[in-house]
Write a protein that holds these residues in place. Structure first.
Motif, PDB file in Angstrom:
ATOM      1  N   GLY A  83      10.721  26.807 -35.818  1.00  0.00           N
ATOM      2  CA  GLY A  83      11.362  27.721 -34.866  1.00  0.00           C
ATOM      3  C   GLY A  83      11.070  27.494 -33.269  1.00  0.00           C
ATOM      4  N   ILE A  84       9.858  26.653 -32.967  1.00  0.00           N
ATOM      5  CA  ILE A  84       9.681  26.506 -31.610  1.00  0.00           C
ATOM      6  C   ILE A  84      10.192  25.085 -31.218  1.00  0.00           C
ATOM      7  CG2 ILE A  84       7.725  26.243 -30.199  1.00  0.00           C
ATOM      8  CD1 ILE A  84       7.473  28.945 -31.007  1.00  0.00           C
ATOM      9  N   PRO A  85      11.139  24.998 -30.416  1.00  0.00           N
ATOM     10  CA  PRO A  85      11.802  23.808 -30.058  1.00  0.00           C
ATOM     11  C   PRO A  85      10.745  22.889 -29.632  1.00  0.00           C
ATOM     12  CG  PRO A  85      12.822  25.645 -28.920  1.00  0.00           C
ATOM     13  CD  PRO A  85      11.733  26.063 -29.381  1.00  0.00           C
ATOM     14  N   THR A  86      10.584  21.386 -30.042  1.00  0.00           N
ATOM     15  CA  THR A  86       9.554  20.541 -29.825  1.00  0.00           C
ATOM     16  C   THR A  86       9.772  19.986 -28.352  1.00  0.00           C
ATOM     17  OG1 THR A  86      11.118  18.529 -30.735  1.00  0.00           O
ATOM     18  CG2 THR A  86       9.392  19.605 -32.160  1.00  0.00           C
ATOM     19  N   ALA A  87      11.057  20.245 -27.968  1.00  0.00           N
ATOM     20  CA  ALA A  87      11.149  19.985 -26.435  1.00  0.00           C
ATOM     21  C   ALA A  87      10.644  21.120 -25.422  1.00  0.00           C
ATOM     22  CB  ALA A  87      12.565  19.922 -26.062  1.00  0.00           C
ATOM     23  N   GLY A  88      10.012  21.974 -25.852  1.00  0.00           N
ATOM     24  CA  GLY A  88       9.280  22.949 -25.148  1.00  0.00           C
ATOM     25  C   GLY A  88       9.561  24.417 -25.215  1.00  0.00           C
TER      26      GLY A  88
END
Ligand SMILES: NC(=O)c1ccc[n+]([C@@H]2O[C@H](COP(=O)([O-])OP(=O)(O)OC[C@H]3O[C@@H](n4cnc5c(N)ncnc54)[C@H](O)[C@@H]3O)[C@@H](O)[C@H]2O)c1
Length: 233
Positions: A83-88
């Motif tokens: 759920g947390i985008p790896t792109a920030g």
């Protein structure tokens, strides 16, 4: 209580953080745990720690999700945790946001949940037993002045999916719930004023997930359950 032996669980985004804690607790309760992550090395490392198996794929890619689920075989317990985008995770006012940023949050937090749920829930219905547990956020349940409208919108969408899907599949023995997490360890803020004066730990979420995955929780469905240490009441 909470005997998950014989159950097969797939936990997405479980290569670190909350998902790794969920995988750990489910494995301790006897489930066979498949650890998904976008990054193969993370999935392999957590799988080795918990005595489970790794199944790396991108939850936003429906074909990859279907192939991953085919590798696992019948899934009894799906935990939609990625759920947390790896792109920030930029905090930005919605009025100033780039539409490309909208897509990043909706793809992961709503399409990711739809992809994995669609790929597994029919089998649960056919077998007459299943659990879909979606890791959402307090940001998807309540509004707050923290500039996360995009994240909140996507997290709320996944809550809506669980609430309605619960009615479609409940008569077939499948429950669908969402957890609304408060801030977890690592968030840069002071938790001393919380009812429980610390931030959440992955095992806190694992405990509630294991309960919802159990036979004992068969009458709990369509709910969004805050797990937040009393930070928001
Ligand atoms: N950390 C918090 O304070 C907090 C608060 C509320 C809710 N949550 C929710 O808890 C869940 C887990 O958060 P976390 O803090 O452990 O995140 P994290 O970033 O520490 O870990 C998430 C994992 O998901 C993987 N991942 C990312 N995109 C993926 C994809 N497309 N396919 C497969 N795997 C992917 C990442 O590689 C990473 O290993 C998320 O749904 C998040 O929204 C977290």
């Amino acid at each position: 209580m909470l005997d998950l032996s014989g159950r097969v669980a797939l936990v997405t985004g479980a290569g670190q953080g909350v998902g790794a804690g969920i995988a750990t607790v489910l494995a301790e309760q006897g489930a066979t745990v498949w650890v998904n992550d976008l990054f193969e090395d993370r999935a392999e490392a957590v799988a080795a720690q918990v005595g489970g198996k790794a199944v790396p794929f991108d939850v936003t890619d429906l074909d990859a999700v279907r192939a991953g689920v085919a590798t696992v075989g019948p899934v009894d317990v799906l935990v939609n945790n990625a759920g947390i985008p790896t792109a920030g995770f930029p905090q930005v006012d919605f009025k100033d946001s780039d539409p490309e940023l909208w897509r990043r949050f909706v793809d992961l937090n709503l399409y990711g949940v739809m992809n994995c749920t669609h790929a597994t829930v029919s089998g649960m219905c056919e077998r007459g037993w299943g659990r879909v547990i979606t890791i959402s956020s307090e940001a998807g349940r309540v509004g707050a002045p923290i500039r996360v409208s995009l994240y909140g919108a996507a997290k709320a969408g996944a809550i809506g999916l669980m609430k309605h899907l619960a009615h479609e599949v409940g008569p077939l023995g499948v429950t669908c719930n969402a957890l609304a997490l408060g801030p977890m360890e690592g968030v840069p803020a002071d938790p001393s004023q919380n009812a429980i004066p610390r931030w959440g730990k992955p095992r806190d979420i694992g405990a509630m997930t294991a309960f919802l995955a159990s036979d004992e929780a068969e009458w709990i469905t369509g709910q969004v359950i805050p797990v937040n240490g009393g930070v928001i009441t």
